[in-house]
Write an enzyme that holds these catalytic residues in place. Structure first.
Site, PDB file in Angstrom:
ATOM      1  N   ASP A  15       0.875  -1.084  -0.061  1.00 29.79           N
ATOM      2  CA  ASP A  15      -0.053  -0.036   0.213  1.00 29.79           C
ATOM      3  C   ASP A  15       0.983   1.261  -0.078  1.00 29.79           C
ATOM      4  OD1 ASP A  15      -2.047   1.787   0.390  1.00 29.79           O
ATOM      5  OD2 ASP A  15      -3.385   0.030   1.414  1.00 29.79           O
ATOM      6  N   THR A  22       6.254 -17.310  -6.347  1.00 24.96           N
ATOM      7  CA  THR A  22       6.596 -18.615  -7.146  1.00 24.96           C
ATOM      8  C   THR A  22       5.495 -19.118  -8.037  1.00 24.96           C
ATOM      9  OG1 THR A  22       6.021 -19.464  -4.950  1.00 24.96           O
ATOM     10  CG2 THR A  22       8.463 -19.212  -5.335  1.00 24.96           C
TER      11      THR A  22
HETATM   12  O1  C5P Z   1       1.012 -25.508  -0.677  1.00 29.91           O
HETATM   13  P1  C5P Z   1       2.345 -24.691  -0.915  1.00 29.91           P
HETATM   14  O2  C5P Z   1       3.609 -25.355  -0.485  1.00 29.91           O
HETATM   15  O3  C5P Z   1       2.515 -24.435  -2.516  1.00 29.91           O
HETATM   16  O4  C5P Z   1       2.072 -23.220  -0.108  1.00 29.91           O
HETATM   17  C1  C5P Z   1       3.076 -22.192  -0.389  1.00 29.91           C
HETATM   18  C2  C5P Z   1       2.538 -21.141   0.570  1.00 29.91           C
HETATM   19  O5  C5P Z   1       3.595 -20.257   0.328  1.00 29.91           O
HETATM   20  C3  C5P Z   1       1.417 -20.476   0.480  1.00 29.91           C
HETATM   21  O6  C5P Z   1       0.806 -20.249   1.927  1.00 29.91           O
HETATM   22  C4  C5P Z   1       1.422 -19.300  -0.405  1.00 29.91           C
HETATM   23  O7  C5P Z   1       0.796 -18.061   0.104  1.00 29.91           O
HETATM   24  C5  C5P Z   1       3.038 -19.099   0.099  1.00 29.91           C
HETATM   25  N1  C5P Z   1       3.736 -17.953  -0.687  1.00 29.91           N
HETATM   26  C6  C5P Z   1       4.219 -18.616  -2.002  1.00 29.91           C
HETATM   27  N2  C5P Z   1       4.862 -17.842  -2.994  1.00 29.91           N
HETATM   28  C7  C5P Z   1       5.339 -16.738  -2.579  1.00 29.91           C
HETATM   29  C8  C5P Z   1       5.019 -16.256  -1.318  1.00 29.91           C
HETATM   30  C9  C5P Z   1       4.476 -16.938  -0.299  1.00 29.91           C
HETATM   31  O8  C5P Z   1       3.752 -19.749  -2.478  1.00 29.91           O
HETATM   32  N3  C5P Z   1       6.321 -16.005  -3.236  1.00 29.91           N
END
Ligand code: C5P
Length: 244
Positions: free
Chosen positions: A64, A123
């Site tokens: 923000d 990611t």
């Molecule tokens: O289930 P999984 O291992 O894909 O979950 C990844 C977690 O990491 C989720 O909570 C997601 O919001 C978080 N995350 C992500 N990529 C990012 C930042 C956070 O996947 N760049």
């Protein structure tokens, strides 16, 4: 010890603690609370986790205007979390404002200063999305390193990136900038919505400072055993002495 942050992507506190019950004897447990759980349960969920001596990474990805982020970060510091996130795309001034808010809030509420992590490119973002939708005409690695550099210059303690970018960030930006990596999958998992994925062992080889693992643990047949295996892989075989 490199932490494995278990992403508690559950809808309620009841479901969260039902899942966590077999983990409660584990020393140095790190979890990540995201928007789903926090928007439902509010600060109370953080209190309950801290009451059980669990280290909390509160992942609200603030983005923000700097003034608003600074005020939000000040209040967030009351929650006694150990890590929190902002979007690096919000810019250097916003990142600095988040850091100032956390610093002043921690002093005001007598809590330890949480580590500030800047999300670079999610990611789940592909190279095509970066170029076509966001109209950023550089490679993924260049964009991530550029944002990591802004984050570092603006006072962030680390970044959230894919492990695929860690080596470049450590070499080109700062050796000790924390690279915390989601997008972790075991060999036999589905990638779901993630695009830039690696295994825990690969993350370790690439220089990861800690990983975020959600569905690979929460949906595993035996979550505790899967957690221990992943912990061991990211820590190069060192395991139970730092867990129990
Ligand atoms: O289930 P999984 O291992 O894909 O979950 C990844 C977690 O990491 C989720 O909570 C997601 O919001 C978080 N995350 C992500 N990529 C990012 C930042 C956070 O996947 N760049």
């Amino acid at each position: 010890m490199k932490p494995v942050f278990i992403a508690l992507d559950f809808p309620t506190a009841a479901k969260t603690f039902e899942f966590l019950k077999p983990f409660l004897g584990i020393k140095n447990l790190f979890v990540k609370v995201g928007m789903e759980l926090f928007y439902r349960e509010g600060p109370e969920i953080i209190k309950k986790l801290r009451h059980n001596n669990i280290n909390v990474f509160l992942d609200l990805k603030l983005h923000d205007i700097p003034h608003t982020v600074e005020k939000a970060a000040f209040q967030l510091a009351k929650l006694d979390v150990q890590y929190t996130t902002i979007h690096a795309l919000g810019g250097g001034k916003m990142i600095r404002a988040a850091k100032d808010g956390l610093t002043n809030g921690s002093k005001n509420y007598h809590n330890k200063l949480p580590k500030l992590l800047a999300v670079t490119q999610l990611t789940s973002t592909s190279a095509e999305q970066l170029n076509v939708e966001e109209q950023i005409n550089v490679s993924m690695t260049e964009s991530v390193a550029h944002l990591a550099n802004i984050a570092y210059q603006s006072g962030a303690d680390g970044v959230i990136s894919s492990a695929l970018e860690d080596k470049f960030i450590h070499e080109e930006v700062k050796k000790d900038l924390l690279c915390i990596n989601p997008g972790i999958r075991l060999n036999d998992n589905d990638n779901d919505d993630q695009k830039r994925v690696v295994t825990p062992t690969k993350a370790r080889q690439l220089g990861s400072d800690g990983i975020v693992v959600g569905r690979s643990i929460t949906q595993a047949y035996n979550p505790v055993e899967t957690y221990k295996m992943i912990f061991s892989q990211i820590n190069g075989g060192k395991q139970y002495e730092s867990i129990y």
